[in-house]
Design a protein around this motif. Structure first.
Motif, PDB file in Angstrom:
ATOM      1  N   MET A  34       0.814  -1.211   0.000  1.00 37.30           N
ATOM      2  CA  MET A  34       0.000   0.000   0.000  1.00 37.30           C
ATOM      3  C   MET A  34       0.850   1.265   0.000  1.00 37.30           C
ATOM      4  O   MET A  34       0.438   2.296  -0.534  1.00 37.30           O
ATOM      5  N   SER A  35       2.064   1.185   0.596  1.00 37.17           N
ATOM      6  CA  SER A  35       2.908   2.375   0.689  1.00 37.17           C
ATOM      7  C   SER A  35       3.343   2.887  -0.679  1.00 37.17           C
ATOM      8  O   SER A  35       3.679   4.060  -0.838  1.00 37.17           O
ATOM      9  N   PHE A  36       3.328   1.991  -1.714  1.00 29.61           N
ATOM     10  CA  PHE A  36       3.708   2.423  -3.055  1.00 29.61           C
ATOM     11  C   PHE A  36       2.585   3.199  -3.735  1.00 29.61           C
ATOM     12  O   PHE A  36       2.816   3.884  -4.724  1.00 29.61           O
ATOM     13  N   TRP A  37       1.379   3.087  -3.211  1.00 29.58           N
ATOM     14  CA  TRP A  37       0.229   3.757  -3.822  1.00 29.58           C
ATOM     15  C   TRP A  37      -0.040   5.121  -3.202  1.00 29.58           C
ATOM     16  O   TRP A  37      -0.703   5.955  -3.798  1.00 29.58           O
ATOM     17  N   LEU A  38       0.444   5.305  -2.005  1.00 32.07           N
ATOM     18  CA  LEU A  38       0.101   6.511  -1.256  1.00 32.07           C
ATOM     19  C   LEU A  38       1.273   7.479  -1.208  1.00 32.07           C
ATOM     20  O   LEU A  38       2.440   7.076  -1.241  1.00 32.07           O
ATOM     21  N   ILE A  39       0.969   8.757  -1.099  1.00 33.72           N
ATOM     22  CA  ILE A  39       1.992   9.755  -0.837  1.00 33.72           C
ATOM     23  C   ILE A  39       2.454   9.561   0.614  1.00 33.72           C
ATOM     24  O   ILE A  39       1.617   9.451   1.512  1.00 33.72           O
ATOM     25  N   PRO A  40       3.761   9.504   0.878  1.00 34.36           N
ATOM     26  CA  PRO A  40       4.230   9.275   2.254  1.00 34.36           C
ATOM     27  C   PRO A  40       3.695  10.328   3.210  1.00 34.36           C
ATOM     28  O   PRO A  40       3.684  11.528   2.904  1.00 34.36           O
ATOM     29  N   SER A  41       3.257   9.875   4.360  1.00 39.59           N
ATOM     30  CA  SER A  41       2.766  10.806   5.380  1.00 39.59           C
ATOM     31  C   SER A  41       3.943  11.534   6.025  1.00 39.59           C
ATOM     32  O   SER A  41       5.107  11.174   5.817  1.00 39.59           O
ATOM     33  N   ARG A  42       3.624  12.518   6.838  1.00 39.09           N
ATOM     34  CA  ARG A  42       4.688  13.271   7.518  1.00 39.09           C
ATOM     35  C   ARG A  42       5.442  12.379   8.489  1.00 39.09           C
ATOM     36  O   ARG A  42       6.664  12.504   8.638  1.00 39.09           O
ATOM     37  N   MET A  43       4.721  11.482   9.143  1.00 37.41           N
ATOM     38  CA  MET A  43       5.374  10.557  10.073  1.00 37.41           C
ATOM     39  C   MET A  43       6.344   9.655   9.328  1.00 37.41           C
ATOM     40  O   MET A  43       7.452   9.386   9.809  1.00 37.41           O
ATOM     41  N   MET A  44       5.947   9.184   8.144  1.00 37.30           N
ATOM     42  CA  MET A  44       6.819   8.324   7.355  1.00 37.30           C
ATOM     43  C   MET A  44       8.057   9.084   6.878  1.00 37.30           C
ATOM     44  O   MET A  44       9.166   8.557   6.878  1.00 37.30           O
ATOM     45  N   ILE A  45       7.866  10.346   6.478  1.00 41.99           N
ATOM     46  CA  ILE A  45       9.007  11.169   6.033  1.00 41.99           C
ATOM     47  C   ILE A  45       9.972  11.401   7.190  1.00 41.99           C
ATOM     48  O   ILE A  45      11.201  11.314   7.021  1.00 41.99           O
ATOM     49  N   ILE A  46       9.427  11.672   8.389  1.00 43.62           N
ATOM     50  CA  ILE A  46      10.277  11.870   9.571  1.00 43.62           C
ATOM     51  C   ILE A  46      11.071  10.606   9.872  1.00 43.62           C
ATOM     52  O   ILE A  46      12.278  10.653  10.144  1.00 43.62           O
ATOM     53  N   TRP A  47      10.388   9.447   9.818  1.00 41.57           N
ATOM     54  CA  TRP A  47      11.053   8.182  10.130  1.00 41.57           C
ATOM     55  C   TRP A  47      12.143   7.852   9.103  1.00 41.57           C
ATOM     56  O   TRP A  47      13.216   7.357   9.464  1.00 41.57           O
ATOM     57  N   ILE A  48      11.886   8.155   7.819  1.00 36.10           N
ATOM     58  CA  ILE A  48      12.899   7.933   6.778  1.00 36.10           C
ATOM     59  C   ILE A  48      14.112   8.827   7.017  1.00 36.10           C
ATOM     60  O   ILE A  48      15.265   8.399   6.867  1.00 36.10           O
ATOM     61  N   ASN A  49      13.875  10.080   7.432  1.00 31.71           N
ATOM     62  CA  ASN A  49      14.980  10.990   7.739  1.00 31.71           C
ATOM     63  C   ASN A  49      15.785  10.512   8.942  1.00 31.71           C
ATOM     64  O   ASN A  49      17.018  10.627   8.962  1.00 31.71           O
ATOM     65  N   VAL A  50      15.083   9.963   9.947  1.00 32.52           N
ATOM     66  CA  VAL A  50      15.768   9.416  11.127  1.00 32.52           C
ATOM     67  C   VAL A  50      16.660   8.248  10.726  1.00 32.52           C
ATOM     68  O   VAL A  50      17.823   8.152  11.145  1.00 32.52           O
ATOM     69  N   ILE A  51      16.124   7.355   9.894  1.00 36.41           N
ATOM     70  CA  ILE A  51      16.892   6.186   9.443  1.00 36.41           C
ATOM     71  C   ILE A  51      18.110   6.621   8.624  1.00 36.41           C
ATOM     72  O   ILE A  51      19.215   6.079   8.787  1.00 36.41           O
ATOM     73  N   ASN A  52      17.938   7.618   7.762  1.00 35.89           N
ATOM     74  CA  ASN A  52      19.063   8.113   6.957  1.00 35.89           C
ATOM     75  C   ASN A  52      20.144   8.734   7.841  1.00 35.89           C
ATOM     76  O   ASN A  52      21.342   8.533   7.610  1.00 35.89           O
ATOM     77  N   THR A  53      19.715   9.486   8.857  1.00 37.28           N
ATOM     78  CA  THR A  53      20.675  10.102   9.787  1.00 37.28           C
ATOM     79  C   THR A  53      21.438   9.035  10.561  1.00 37.28           C
ATOM     80  O   THR A  53      22.665   9.121  10.722  1.00 37.28           O
ATOM     81  N   LEU A  54      20.714   8.020  11.054  1.00 40.59           N
ATOM     82  CA  LEU A  54      21.364   6.932  11.789  1.00 40.59           C
ATOM     83  C   LEU A  54      22.332   6.173  10.883  1.00 40.59           C
ATOM     84  O   LEU A  54      23.428   5.791  11.315  1.00 40.59           O
TER      85      LEU A  54
END
Length: 225
Positions: A34-54
């Motif tokens: 389902m994540s490929f069909w939807l625009i990422p939410s703000r929470m998902m964008i924050i979590w992706i940024n956290v993972i990239n920083t780590l």
């Protein structure tokens, strides 16, 4: 009797008047997450940024000899501990990360795997770590003993640090909460404000302790390479 060579491909089988032959074209679309069909939410964008920083931080700590994908082990460890720490902030939920049986089962296998990898593949390097550079010859036997002991107690310190920090705040919240029925209306308001401040502190501690656990595990792994 088959009258046409291509009649076997006719849409004859159906479920609820829907042809299975044509439904098969949708099967590929149905299994796409389902994540490929939807625009990422703000929470998902924050979590992706956290993972990239780590990922960048762990990659820096591991140095130039890090293996591809090795940072994801520590990112997964951080995520798992953070999830359990956050769950413990909800009422009536068992805080698994505040018990030694949980924290030691995370720290001990990881430390053992680092030690086995280091002593099997980089034996000379591991022996060199037992004597810090510039140690006087007279102190070398003592330094070997001290370094050996400090190396052995690493999984214990990791486990105790996480468990103690998680259980301390929860214990304080519980003890203060149990005094509520004995207080007057004014003190109840003070108690609620105090509990909210402590809960905010515990929220920060949950993030910090999961980060510290993952960072120290990364540092310990970088020493065996």
């Amino acid at each position: 009797m088959m009258t046409n060579l291509f009649s076997t491909f006719d849409p004859s089988t159906n479920i609820m008047n829907l042809s299975i032959n044509w439904m098969s074209t949708l099967l590929g679309i149905m299994i796409i997450p389902m994540s490929f069909w939807l625009i990422p939410s703000r929470m998902m964008i924050i979590w992706i940024n956290v993972i990239n920083t780590l990922h960048k931080e762990f990659k820096t700590l591991l140095g130039e000899f890090n293996h591809k994908g090795s940072t994801f082990i520590f990112i997964s460890l951080f995520s798992f501990i953070l999830f359990n720490n956050f769950l413990g902030l909800f009422p009536y939920i068992y805080t698994s990360s505040s018990h030694m049986s949980m924290t030691l089962s995370l720290a001990l296998p990881m430390w053992l795997s680092f030690m086995m990898f280091g002593w099997i593949n980089h034996t000379q390097h591991m022996f060199a770590h037992l004597v810090p550079q510039g140690t006087p010859p007279m102190l070398m036997p003592f330094m070997v003993c001290i370094e050996t002991i400090s190396n052995i107690i690493r999984p214990g310190t990791l486990a105790v640090r996480l468990a103690a920090n998680m259980i301390a705040g929860h214990l304080l919240l519980t003890l203060l909460g149990n005094t509520g029925p004995l207080m007057g209306y004014l003190m109840i308001n003070v108690l609620i404000i105090t509990q909210l401040l402590l809960l905010t502190l515990e929220f920060a501690v949950s993030i910090i302790q999961s980060y510290v656990f993952a960072i120290l595990s990364t540092l310990y792994s970088s020493e065996v390479i």
